[in-house]
Design a protein around this motif. Structure first.
Motif, mmCIF file in Angstrom:
data_model
loop_
_atom_site.group_PDB
_atom_site.id
_atom_site.type_symbol
_atom_site.label_atom_id
_atom_site.label_comp_id
_atom_site.label_asym_id
_atom_site.label_seq_id
_atom_site.Cartn_x
_atom_site.Cartn_y
_atom_site.Cartn_z
ATOM 1 N N GLY A 1 0.790 -1.213 0.000
ATOM 2 C CA GLY A 1 0.000 0.000 0.000
ATOM 3 C C GLY A 1 0.825 1.267 0.000
ATOM 4 N N ARG A 2 0.100 2.393 0.072
ATOM 5 C CA ARG A 2 0.707 3.713 -0.006
ATOM 6 C C ARG A 2 0.639 4.404 1.351
ATOM 7 N NH1 ARG A 2 -3.474 5.769 -2.779
ATOM 8 N NH2 ARG A 2 -4.479 3.907 -1.888
ATOM 9 N N LEU A 3 1.289 5.550 1.420
ATOM 10 C CA LEU A 3 1.447 6.235 2.696
ATOM 11 C C LEU A 3 1.011 7.691 2.575
ATOM 12 C CD1 LEU A 3 2.754 5.857 5.600
ATOM 13 C CD2 LEU A 3 4.810 6.878 4.592
ATOM 14 N N ALA A 4 0.310 8.168 3.601
ATOM 15 C CA ALA A 4 -0.045 9.581 3.715
ATOM 16 C C ALA A 4 0.355 10.060 5.105
ATOM 17 C CB ALA A 4 -1.549 9.789 3.499
ATOM 18 N N LEU B 1 5.047 7.404 -0.594
ATOM 19 C CA LEU B 1 4.419 8.604 -0.038
ATOM 20 C C LEU B 1 3.601 9.311 -1.111
ATOM 21 C CD1 LEU B 1 4.178 10.436 2.478
ATOM 22 C CD2 LEU B 1 6.101 11.754 1.568
ATOM 23 N N VAL B 2 2.283 9.410 -0.891
ATOM 24 C CA VAL B 2 1.395 10.023 -1.883
ATOM 25 C C VAL B 2 0.700 11.271 -1.350
ATOM 26 C CG1 VAL B 2 1.002 7.830 -3.068
ATOM 27 C CG2 VAL B 2 -0.549 8.526 -1.224
ATOM 28 N N HIS B 3 0.825 11.550 -0.062
ATOM 29 C CA HIS B 3 0.217 12.773 0.489
ATOM 30 C C HIS B 3 1.040 13.250 1.667
ATOM 31 C CE1 HIS B 3 -2.915 15.587 1.871
ATOM 32 N NE2 HIS B 3 -2.522 15.226 3.081
ATOM 33 N N LEU B 4 1.285 14.559 1.711
ATOM 34 C CA LEU B 4 1.977 15.178 2.840
ATOM 35 C C LEU B 4 1.350 16.542 3.106
ATOM 36 C CD1 LEU B 4 4.249 15.361 4.935
ATOM 37 C CD2 LEU B 4 5.739 16.252 3.121
ATOM 38 N N SER B 5 0.835 16.700 4.314
ATOM 39 C CA SER B 5 0.266 17.986 4.703
ATOM 40 C C SER B 5 0.690 18.318 6.120
ATOM 41 C CB SER B 5 -1.263 17.972 4.588
ATOM 42 O OG SER B 5 -1.831 16.916 5.347
ATOM 43 N N HIS B 6 0.734 19.601 6.419
ATOM 44 C CA HIS B 6 1.140 20.062 7.747
ATOM 45 C C HIS B 6 0.191 21.160 8.230
ATOM 46 C CE1 HIS B 6 2.719 23.983 6.360
ATOM 47 N NE2 HIS B 6 3.152 23.319 5.281
ATOM 48 N N ASP C 1 -6.651 16.294 -2.095
ATOM 49 C CA ASP C 1 -5.527 15.414 -2.405
ATOM 50 C C ASP C 1 -5.601 14.132 -1.589
ATOM 51 O OD1 ASP C 1 -2.807 15.253 -3.818
ATOM 52 O OD2 ASP C 1 -2.269 14.833 -1.737
ATOM 53 N N LEU C 2 -5.948 14.243 -0.315
ATOM 54 C CA LEU C 2 -6.074 13.044 0.515
ATOM 55 C C LEU C 2 -7.284 12.227 0.084
ATOM 56 C CD1 LEU C 2 -4.927 11.428 2.855
ATOM 57 C CD2 LEU C 2 -6.255 12.841 4.436
#
Length: 496
Positions: free
Chosen positions: A247-250, A282-287, A342-343
């Protein structure tokens, strides 16, 4: 899992963090026995104390655990013992230990101050009779995570073995049996659990050796004077330690709430993804996912944090990239809709064979909005990883129950502050690195420590949220390490 490098790198970390001038010794299995004197660990003792007042111990003394409470506590002050197996087969664990009877709330208790946590790192299997019933051999996931091991008499050292591994509950004990492989290195990690527990000697016994012979205190430690040391073999790869699920990672982080820990944790995450070769997952990164910051952080400090986190993420992508499947970096305070969309798209792309694992490193609202917008049929292919109710219960728009009601799979791995919120000197090795990217990680940890908004991070480096990623990288719910320390983080960051 390749035990050699993981254990060796962990040993090197202990040297770098503690300032120990000696290399981490590798104990050698000899004639079916691996024998350690507990007090001879090269690890930082933390809440353990060397003592010799109780008679009947081997060697020069024993270790007395002084942390937590007499009843229980989380894993504390991990001690590491690295060893090599020459004779393959089934090994049982024996502890020479003592306890203390205590009066608690007017009741004399003989079931307290009597246990520690144990786990083994390396490439091994469980015993042939492993199962989930009382008296079975312990299943592999139980052997690889911190599990209670109890024993001892009141201020008297006795041997504990057999049905002493306790996953919880009455009449629910297991036998610690390990199938070790020849030529492999392993690390036994012993952590404090209950105050007053005393540990003298540790033995791994091959099935061909009698318990009587293994428990003979006249047998010497199995540390050969010519034995290799962990750091001498540090070039060995730890690729088998890296065992993420499909799987993928967010990653959804805050960092704009009062606690600045996400600054250091996000930097460490970049390093871990690069070191493990998992950038493309890694397919999503938010802060800055705290959508309504509380008044414990000023508006100016909160805006400063947003800028710091944005720059950090941009620098991290540049330093540790490429991240080919990461479309953008999202500031949830200024780009909330874009972050949610995006998520959402990442959730909608999920399937049984390609699920999405979301690291909840902040408030759950962005995750909630994305789940709300996504196709309901996709929710069952989403895993949400958490380590602390401070995140789960802090949503302004979604409760944790509402998140779970979407039908996602929850993974609560335990408070990562236990091993990853540490004194600054545990990261001195990173400051001294020639690699500018590793020094950059240290600088982000330093920035968070000096941030000044909260006092509880003074004199501490905290990358606790990165513990969730480390758990995912090392196996997730199939035996991932949920109790990592700076030592293990260093091992992975530097193994190549």
């Amino acid at each position: 899992m390749n035990p050699s490098t993981r254990l060796l790198m962990i040993a090197a970390v202990m040297i770098g963090c503690v300032g120990n001038s000696l290399a981490n010794p590798v104990y050698q299995e000899q004639n079916g026995l691996v024998v350690f004197e507990a007090e001879n660990t090269p690890s930082r003792l933390g809440s353990w104390r060397r003592e010799n007042s109780i008679q009947g111990h081997a060697g020069k003394g024993y270790l007395n655990f002084t942390g937590n409470e007499y009843l229980t506590g989380r894993p504390n002050s991990p001690l590491q013992y690295t060893f090599k197996i020459n004779k393959p087969g089934l090994y049982s664990l024996h502890l020479h230990c003592a306890r203390e009877t205590q009066v608690i709330d007017g009741e004399t208790r003989k079931d307290v101050a009597n246990d520690c946590f144990v786990r083994v790192q390396g490439n091994f299997d469980s015993g042939p009779n492993s199962g989930d019933k009382h008296g079975d051999h312990a299943p592999l996931p139980l052997l690889k995570k911190d599990t209670k091991f109890f024993g001892g008499k009141d201020k008297e050292f006795v041997w504990a073995s057999g049905n002493q591994l306790d996953p919880g509950g009455h009449s629910n004990k297991r036998v610690a049996i390990y199938r070790f492989n020849t030529g492999n290195l392993y690390t036994l990690v012993v952590s404090g659990r209950s105050k007053g527990f005393k540990l003298d000697r540790i033995v791994f016994r091959h099935q061909s050796v009698t318990a009587k012979d293994a428990q003979d205190l006249a047998v010497s430690e199995t540390l050969s004077s010519g034995a290799a040391t962990a750091d001498e073999s540090s070039s060995t790869k730890i690729s088998e330690l890296i065992d993420p699920p499909v799987g993928r990672l967010a990653v959804v982080a805050d960092g704009n709430s009062p606690d600045p820990d996400d600054i250091g944790a996000t930097a460490v995450m970049f390093g871990l993804l690069k070191a493990s070769g998992l950038n493309d997952r890694l397919v999503h990164l938010s802060h800055s996912c705290d959508l309504k910051p509380v008044n414990r952080i000023s508006k100016s400090d909160e805006r400063r944090r947003q800028k710091v986190l944005q720059r950090l993420c941009e620098d991290g992508v540049t330093k540790f990239g490429p991240f080919n499947n990461l479309k953008s970096i999202f500031n949830c305070r200024t780009q909330q809709e874009a972050a949610v969309n995006d998520l959402r798209d990442a959730i909608d792309a999920s399937s049984k064979d390609n699920p999405l694992w979301i690291i909840e490193a902040g408030e759950p609202d962005i995750i909630g909005f994305a789940l709300q917008a996504a196709a309901p049929a996709k929710h069952r292919h989403v895993h949400v990883v958490s380590h602390h109710p401070a995140n789960d219960d802090s949503g302004d728009f979604f409760t944790w129950k509402q998140i779970l009601d979407f039908g996602v799979t929850e993974h609560q791995i335990g408070d990562q502050n236990a091993g990853l919120q540490t004194a600054i000197n545990y990261w001195d090795w990173a400051k001294r690195q020639r690699d500018s990217n590793i020094k950059w990680i240290w600088k982000q940890l330093q920035y968070a420590e000096r941030d000044g908004v909260v006092k509880f991070q003074n004199n501490k480096f905290d990358c606790s949220d990165a513990g969730m990623l480390y758990w995912w990288i090392t196996g997730a719910n199939k035996g991932g390490n949920a109790f990592s320390t700076p030592a293990e983080i260093k091992a992975m960051l530097l193994w190549k």
